[in-house]
Scaffold this motif. Structure first.
Motif, short mmCIF file in Angstrom:
data_model
loop_
_atom_site.label_atom_id
_atom_site.label_comp_id
_atom_site.label_asym_id
_atom_site.label_seq_id
_atom_site.Cartn_x
_atom_site.Cartn_y
_atom_site.Cartn_z
N ASP A 128 1.13 -1.65 -0.21
CA ASP A 128 -0.02 -0.15 0.05
C ASP A 128 0.42 1.48 0.07
O ASP A 128 1.27 2.01 0.44
N PRO A 129 1.04 1.82 -0.75
CA PRO A 129 2.21 3.11 -1.13
C PRO A 129 1.54 4.00 -0.09
O PRO A 129 2.79 4.76 0.57
N ALA A 130 0.37 5.05 0.21
CA ALA A 130 -0.55 5.33 1.41
C ALA A 130 0.71 5.49 2.23
O ALA A 130 1.38 6.00 3.25
N LYS A 131 0.82 4.06 2.94
CA LYS A 131 1.34 3.40 4.74
C LYS A 131 2.66 3.28 3.98
O LYS A 131 3.36 3.66 5.16
N LEU A 132 2.97 2.63 2.78
CA LEU A 132 4.38 2.50 3.12
C LEU A 132 5.42 4.08 2.84
O LEU A 132 6.17 4.31 3.98
N TRP A 133 4.41 5.08 2.16
CA TRP A 133 5.78 6.14 1.92
C TRP A 133 4.99 7.16 3.46
O TRP A 133 6.01 7.79 3.60
N SER A 134 3.98 7.11 4.25
CA SER A 134 3.54 7.48 5.08
C SER A 134 5.13 7.23 6.34
O SER A 134 4.37 7.96 7.45
N ILE A 135 5.42 6.18 6.58
CA ILE A 135 5.97 6.06 7.38
C ILE A 135 6.88 7.12 7.95
O ILE A 135 8.03 7.22 6.89
N PRO A 136 7.35 6.97 9.16
CA PRO A 136 8.20 8.15 9.83
C PRO A 136 9.96 7.25 9.25
O PRO A 136 9.93 6.41 9.49
N TYR A 137 10.21 8.26 8.86
CA TYR A 137 12.15 8.16 8.92
C TYR A 137 12.45 8.31 9.24
O TYR A 137 13.60 9.90 8.96
N PRO A 138 13.97 7.47 10.02
CA PRO A 138 14.79 8.64 11.29
C PRO A 138 16.36 9.27 10.58
O PRO A 138 16.25 7.71 9.88
N LEU A 139 16.59 10.14 9.80
CA LEU A 139 17.83 10.63 9.11
C LEU A 139 18.60 10.92 9.74
O LEU A 139 18.49 12.25 10.66
N ALA A 140 19.70 10.33 9.66
CA ALA A 140 20.69 10.88 10.91
C ALA A 140 21.66 11.38 9.83
O ALA A 140 21.39 11.83 8.76
N PRO A 141 22.82 12.27 11.09
CA PRO A 141 24.00 12.81 9.85
C PRO A 141 24.58 11.43 8.66
O PRO A 141 24.71 10.25 9.56
N LEU A 142 24.56 11.80 7.87
CA LEU A 142 25.75 11.55 6.74
C LEU A 142 27.03 10.12 7.22
O LEU A 142 26.89 9.15 6.94
N ASN A 143 27.40 10.71 8.54
CA ASN A 143 28.97 10.52 8.90
C ASN A 143 28.19 9.34 10.03
O ASN A 143 28.49 7.52 10.05
N GLU A 144 27.15 9.57 9.86
CA GLU A 144 26.69 8.17 11.55
C GLU A 144 25.85 7.54 10.84
O GLU A 144 26.26 6.02 10.84
N GLN A 145 25.14 7.75 9.49
CA GLN A 145 24.53 6.42 8.73
C GLN A 145 25.21 5.30 7.92
O GLN A 145 25.04 4.86 8.29
#
Length: 535
Positions: A128-145
């Protein structure tokens, strides 16, 4: 989601991902050629089995760093990477805008349970695109990623090795069980019990047995009868009416399961139904033998709790044994690999997919003296009990390892897997920097066109200059350069890049063009089409 570290930010997953659904190429080749790449369908994705190859430009190409997600079917939401080739229509290629590829991949992996349990579709389930793309995404600093991804690479590699070793246990236990049954029914298991001077064997049906044993057939030792299908229109109930009905799903691995799942839960007959099929009941101590379907040949002894239960038509019962045979010993023989091979031969030579009752009667049985049968049963019960104990331990450890993966992933995306570094560029600055780079990137030259004098009849149009920007310009150009009128679906079919973002945004873009009087809408409802005003 729990509170994130101060230098992280939270987005919607749809704001981070660029996705595009695969499609089947127009031409597929069964052989690999220099100008072709693998065609990655669902079989190639899940099992690594490549069957076809395609031109890179004849579809959606994915490289080894891309994350692929299963979009359709029971495995919807499953992700993988490390694959290069043109992807099929059941897969979606996902790339990040701001993240390290591996970081995004591991996050999507951590969301499989949620995505898979929130699909849509009445037949084949779909993500379900609506469910998938609304998932909260935690973005870390790039180096930490990158540190998180490196750590996950290391930890999960070890977990995968542990899973691979665990995955070998079921086949080891299966071989052990078959070895026990083979030794039991060939005389090897009780060789010492008999004494070493009594090991001369005789061969019948390609089977070797001790000289004190004899061969007989099933009809020599008991009576074979079939089960009964429920009368048409009659249904089972979970209410205990006193008339249990043994279903096919309950007959498994030499026992009658009375579990909690829909397949093996104990069900009961209505009294009036029982009156119609009461001749097809089983007694405690009867031996059942499955005769239909993939599990043909499974055998076991009916327990006391199901005395006088009704038996499914997918099984037969062997009853009224004479004093020469132990029911427990017979079930051991029926489950042995040697007898299973004979059953398969009987199936192939008879009705396809079914073991006939008359053929059961002719199956050979190696018959030890009754005292030795009891000894065999005693030893086999101890050995198989140990195997069951190991199997339960395996299931417990496997479930813990499976939960460990999700626990590690959850910890990673709470910012608890690696230490934060104060010198890392914060995620909000990363976002701003990337957006600034996008704003400063060279833009396509845009032209302001004077409105045409011609207005399409019966349509009120206020003709103003429209500054078109991608992806609007692509849709406008398509409509302008295509004769006739196009529906929304036809527009999507003709676009070169058919990403989910474009699908979701298509109607917003069309409305914007309508509002700016760049296009007109003809008709209404699902049958409506769109047409560009020449400018």
């Amino acid at each position: 989601m729990s509170e994130l570290p101060s230098n992280w930010v939270q987005l919607n997953l749809g704001d981070e991902c660029v996705s595009i659904k695969g499609k089947k190429p127009s031409i597929l080749s069964p052989t690999a050629e220099s100008n072709l790449v693998p065609y990655v369908d669902i079989k190639a994705f899940e099992k690594g089995i490549l069957s076809n190859y395609a031109a890179p430009k004849d579809g959606v190409f994915a490289d080894v760093t891309d994350t692929l997600m299963v979009w359709d079917g029971a495995r919807s939401g499953l992700v993988g990477n490390g694959v290069e080739g043109v992807i099929g229509s059941t897969l979606v290629r996902i790339r990040p805008k701001y993240s390290d590829n591996r970081y995004l991949h591991y996050f999507l992996k951590s969301q499989f349970g949620y995505i898979n349990s929130n699909t849509k579709g009445t037949g084949i389930p779909h993500v379900d695109p609506a469910k998938l793309w609304s998932i909260p995404y935690p973005l870390a600093p790039l180096n930490e990623q990158k540190r998180i991804a490196d750590k996950l690479d290391s930890i999960l590699a070890k977990v995968n090795k542990a899973q691979e070793r665990l995955d070998k246990i079921p086949s080891i236990l299966k071989r052990f069980r078959q070895s026990v049954l083979a030794a039991a029914t060939s005389g090897e298991l009780t060789r010492e019990w008999r004494g070493y001077d009594a090991i001369v064997t005789t061969d019948i049906e390609g089977l070797s047995i001790p000289v004190e044993w004899q061969f007989c057939t099933v009809e020599d030792i008991g009576v074979v009868k079939g089960g009964k299908r429920l009368p048409k229109g009659d249904e089972l109930t979970e209410n205990n009416t006193g008339f249990p009905y043994i279903r096919a799903g309950q007959l498994k691995n030499g026992t009658v399961v009375q579990g909690d799942s829909a397949r093996n839960r104990q069900m009961f007959l209505a009294p009036e139904t029982q009156a119609q099929i009461k001749r097809y009941t089983v007694n405690e101590g009867d031996v059942y033998l499955t005769i239909v379907g993939a599990s043909i040949g499974d055998a076991g002894v009916i327990p006391h709790a199901l005395h006088q239960a009704n038996l499914t038509e997918n099984a037969a019962k062997i009853t009224n044994f004479n004093e020469k045979i132990s029911a427990q010993y017979l079930s051991i023989w029926l489950r042995s690999e040697r007898l299973q091979e004979l059953i398969q031969l009987e199936i192939k030579s008879g009705a396809q997919g079914k073991l006939a009752l008359k053929r059961i009667n002719t199956l050979p049985v190696p018959l030890p003296p009754i005292a030795e049968q009891h000894e065999i049963v005693s030893i086999v019960e101890v050995l198989l009990s140990r195997a069951e104990t190991l199997d339960r331990s395996y299931q417990l450890v496997k479930s813990r390892v499976d939960r460990l993966v999700q626990s590690i992933l959850a910890k990673a995306f709470r910012g608890e897997l690696v230490d934060q570094n104060p010198s890392d560029e914060p995620a909000d600055m990363l976002l701003e920097r990337i957006k600034q780079q996008q704003r400063e990137a060279p833009k396509t030259t845009r032209q302001t066109r004077k409105p045409a004098a011609k207005v399409i009849p019966s349509v009120d149009v206020v003709e103003t200059d429209v500054e078109l920007t991608p992806p609007e310009s692509e849709i406008f150009a398509l409509l302008k350069n295509t004769r006739g009128e196009l529906s929304a679906q036809q527009i999507m079919d003709k676009l070169t890049e058919k990403t989910f973002e474009q699908v979701d945004a298509l109607f917003t873009e069309l409305k914007r063009l309508l509002d700016n009087n760049a296009i007109v809408k003809v008709g209404s409802g699902e049958a409506c089409t769109f047409k560009a005003i020449k400018r």
